[in-house]
Write an enzyme that holds these catalytic residues in place. Structure first.
Site, PDB file in Angstrom:
ATOM      1  N   GLU A   1     -15.843   7.259   6.567  1.00 47.33           N
ATOM      2  CA  GLU A   1     -15.080   6.523   7.580  1.00 47.33           C
ATOM      3  C   GLU A   1     -14.985   7.401   8.813  1.00 47.33           C
ATOM      4  O   GLU A   1     -15.697   8.398   8.909  1.00 47.33           O
ATOM      5  CB  GLU A   1     -13.686   6.175   7.038  1.00 47.33           C
TER       6      GLU A   1
ATOM      7  N   ARG B   1       0.838  -1.207   0.000  1.00 45.50           N
ATOM      8  CA  ARG B   1       0.000   0.000   0.000  1.00 45.50           C
ATOM      9  C   ARG B   1       0.869   1.251   0.000  1.00 45.50           C
ATOM     10  O   ARG B   1       0.561   2.240  -0.673  1.00 45.50           O
ATOM     11  CB  ARG B   1      -0.949  -0.014   1.211  1.00 45.50           C
TER      12      ARG B   1
ATOM     13  N   LYS C   1      -2.395   7.012   1.329  1.00 43.41           N
ATOM     14  CA  LYS C   1      -2.161   7.301   2.743  1.00 43.41           C
ATOM     15  C   LYS C   1      -1.058   8.358   2.792  1.00 43.41           C
ATOM     16  O   LYS C   1       0.122   8.059   2.939  1.00 43.41           O
ATOM     17  CB  LYS C   1      -1.762   6.013   3.471  1.00 43.41           C
TER      18      LYS C   1
END
Ligand code: PMP
Length: 289
Positions: free
Chosen positions: A182, A50, A149
């Protein structure tokens, strides 16, 4: 504490970055939070995958291979003599001029911290967390890709401020359309009529590693999964709710905006996920020995 910084394990006091680093000047960089249990790093390869995808998506060319980054992470945990804990791995764009262009940055910097973290007091794991709905929205995918991220966390920080000022420890973040994306640092799950429901990544959720683990465990526990657009109504009327994140792990939720979810206590299905998660986390992962 020993910190891995650009090829060396150095003392914390020696772990320094330039004030011209674009990670600091512009939040230009990517990161991962990773946990380790019983001297094994949980889902290490997935986190590094990721990380590399995040870097690729922001045109950050990395001079290390995935295998090297895994090894440096293992080295850092080992050097700190910890059995259980939390790793923060950060890659910044590196030092450049005061202008915005990343092309003037010489090379990325990477640092790895192996420490411990306790996000919420134990009573919230036992009794459930209180949530509020934050006014601060998740940025639109066209503004900031939710899968990346990145070090650009100011919107999450502002949402967290709202939650804390309202006496809650976490907050639900809605997307541009007003649907649930979220929480400020966690993914959200509901249980309704025996089904597990979670928002789509395309609705603004991070493709959380713990989220993926829960979806895998749902298969094993034979709990049907529905990934779909979700709004506050779904949370208010859910039987159970829980959050997931590397730092938070799996934590039950008891209320949203002072309204009880289900009977306001951690639910039975949630408990099953918590136990299954614990068992998996404590028995799998990349060994540091
Ligand atoms: N959403 C956000 C905004 C996060 O910062 C995190 C923590 N990384 C998560 C969700 C959970 O992701 P993961 O399970 O990969 O830690």
């Amino acid at each position: 504490m020993k910190i891995w910084l650009d090829g060396k394990l150095v003392e914390e006091s020696e772990a320094k970055l330039s004030v011209f680093d674009h990670g600091i000047l512009y939040g230009d960089g990517v990161f991962e939070g990773i946990r380790f249990y019983n001297r094994r790093i949980f889902r290490l390869e997935e986190h590094i995958e990721r990380l590399f995808d995040s870097a690729k998506a922001i045109v950050l060319n990395l001079p290390w291979t995935k295998e090297e980054v895994c090894q440096y992470t293992i080295d850092t945990v080992r050097a700190n003599g910890l059995d259980d804990g939390y790793i923060r791995l950060v890659i910044t764009r590196g030092s450049g001029g005061l202008g915005l262009s990343p092309y003037l940055c010489e090379k990325p910097s990477m640092f790895i911290i192996a420490s411990t973290i306790k996000l919420y007091p134990q009573e919230h794991y036992d009794n459930g967390l209180t949530l509020i709905t934050c006014a601060t929205r998740r940025p639109a995918p066209a503004a900031l890709m939710p899968q990346v991220k990145s070090l650009n966390y100011l919107n999450n920080v502002m949402a967290k401020v709202e939650a804390i000022q309202a006496g809650a420890l976490e907050g639900v973040m809605l997307n541009e359309q007003g649907n649930v994306a979220e929480c400020t640092g966690d993914n959200i799950f509901l249980i309704k009529d025996g089904k597990l429901i979670t928002p789509l990544v395309s609705d603004g959720a991070l493709d959380g590693i713990t989220r993926r683990v829960i979806l895998e465990l749902a298969d094993q526990l034979e709990v049907p999964v529905v990934e779909r657009t979700m709004n506050r109504y779904d949370i208010f009327t859910a039987d159970e709710c829980f959050l997931t994140g590397t730092a938070a792990e799996v934590i039950p939720v008891k209320s949203l905006d002072r309204r009880e979810i289900g009977d306001g206590k951690p639910g039975e299905v949630t408990q099953r996920f918590i136990s299954a998660f614990r068992e998996l986390a404590e028995s799998t992962g990349a060994s540091i020995d």
